[in-house]
Design an enzyme around this catalytic site. Structure first.
Site, PDB file in Angstrom:
ATOM      1  N   GLN A   1       1.346   1.315  -0.304  1.00  0.00           N
ATOM      2  CA  GLN A   1       1.628   1.851   1.201  1.00  0.00           C
ATOM      3  C   GLN A   1       2.977   1.543   1.525  1.00  0.00           C
ATOM      4  OE1 GLN A   1      -0.315   4.033   2.920  1.00  0.00           O
ATOM      5  NE2 GLN A   1       1.452   4.528   3.908  1.00  0.00           N
TER       6      GLN A   1
ATOM      7  N   LYS B   1      -7.592   5.630   4.862  1.00  0.00           N
ATOM      8  CA  LYS B   1      -7.862   6.003   3.316  1.00  0.00           C
ATOM      9  C   LYS B   1      -8.988   5.268   2.795  1.00  0.00           C
ATOM     10  CE  LYS B   1      -2.811   6.978   2.437  1.00  0.00           C
ATOM     11  NZ  LYS B   1      -1.477   6.316   2.059  1.00  0.00           N
TER      12      LYS B   1
ATOM     13  N   ASP C   1      -0.598   8.397  -5.978  1.00  0.00           N
ATOM     14  CA  ASP C   1       0.309   8.991  -5.181  1.00  0.00           C
ATOM     15  C   ASP C   1       1.420   9.818  -5.560  1.00  0.00           C
ATOM     16  OD1 ASP C   1       0.091   8.406  -2.417  1.00  0.00           O
ATOM     17  OD2 ASP C   1       0.872   6.231  -2.509  1.00  0.00           O
TER      18      ASP C   1
END
Ligand code: NDP
Length: 295
Positions: free
Chosen positions: A96, A52, A119
């Site tokens: 994450q 990412k 997200d």
């Protein structure tokens, strides 16, 4: 059989975003900024976050990687998220997953301000998605939509079967496919570990989304001739003959399913790359909303 190649599709999206960043910075404005929090040393998480951050650099986004030890205290994480929430130079925050056991993931997800929830896991984002409102779509289902769009896969009136009902993949995917939108309008069946007659249900699918995390679970005799197959699964399967000691496997037995499918995503090189594209689109959207820019 059409290979739904995530590399080509994600490259095209990255190019579009890169172009927008060039336009933005030409106006003398700062570029979009993604902050990523990584806890511990989980190999797969390290790989995802690294990829990412690398992609941010490729397209001209700023990114910050914040690392914590596995033993980090929940309050310390929340404090960091609050600092990022209040930082006007940060547009998107991602944490994450998975997180270590001592940390309540839901609490962490809810600590992220909805305006920076790139997200798309915050309950506010999920609620808006259900109501068909503009929001951050969770990156993986968003990536799948972008893939359907890129390859112009007709979804209207089709029977879509989604295997998996997680908050980050299966459930939002089922909502999107059933929505009254161009790449929606499916009749959707959502399956999970308690589903009976899974094989019979999968055999009815015009579009099958496999998101259960069981390597090569979907076999050739579970799919209909001509079905479109979206394989979300990513599992590291030990293999001494592989350089890294493992191979990445999807949820679909590729060769036997590809022989019947009209279109199929590979693993790796399919949905995983599109997930990053979805995340970047969300970050750009967060930036635009914050800066009042519209295109
Ligand atoms: P979860 O473990 O959170 O959810 C798995 C779902 O599959 C659950 O709903 C579970 O049912 C269902 N399930 C498990 N076993 C079966 C079975 N035998 N039959 C039917 N349903 C079953 O996983 P995620 O949704 O987070 O991820 C799914 C997969 O996708 C994983 O391999 C993950 O690594 C991958 N992934 C890939 C991404 C990408 O970018 N390509 C991004 C995110 C995830 P129940 O609810 O009853 O337990």
């Amino acid at each position: 059989m059409l290979l739904l190649d995530g590399k080509t599709a994600s490259q095209s999206i990255k190019e579009q975003i890169k172009q927008k960043v060039i336009e933005i910075t030409a106006l003398g404005k700062r570029s979009p900024h993604l902050a990523a929090i990584l806890v511990g040393n989980n190999g797969a998480s390290e790989t995802y976050v690294a990829s990412k951050v690398k992609t941010c650099a490729e397209i001209g986004f700023e990114s910050t990687l914040i690392r914590f030890e596995d033993s980090v205290n929940e309050n310390v994480l929340i404090e960091k998220i609050n600092t990022l929430n209040n930082d006007s130079g940060v547009d998107g925050i991602l944490v994450q997953l998975p997180l270590p056991k001592q940390i309540n993931e839901q609490k962490i997800i809810e600590a992220i301000h909805p305006s920076k929830d790139v997200d798309g896991f915050h309950p506010v984002s999920a609620g808006k998605l259900v109501q068909g409102m503009q929001t951050f779509i969770p990156a993986t289902p968003y990536g799948i939509l972008l893939m359907l769009q890129y390859f112009n896969i007709d979804t209207k009136g089709k029977h879509a079967v989604v295997v998996g009902r997680s908050n980050i993949v299966g459930r939002p995917m089922s909502i999107l496919l059933s929505s009254n939108t161009k790449y929606g309008n499916c009749t959707v069946t959502i399956c999970h570990s308690q589903t009976k007659n899974l094989k019979e249900i999968c055999l009815q699918a015009d579009i099958l989304v496999a998101a259960l995390g069981r390597p090569e679970f979907v076999k050739g005799d579970m799919v209909k001739e001509g079905a479109v197959i979206i394989d979300v699964g990513i599992t590291r399967v030990e293999d001494a003959s592989a350089k890294k000691g493992y191979r990445i496997k999807g949820d679909v037995a590729f060769d036997e399913v590809a022989a019947k499918a009209s279109a199929i995503t590979p693993v790796p090189g399919g949905v995983g790359l599109m997930t990053i594209a979805g995340l970047l689109k969300n970050t750009l959207q967060a930036y635009e909303a914050r800066s009042g820019l519209t295109y």
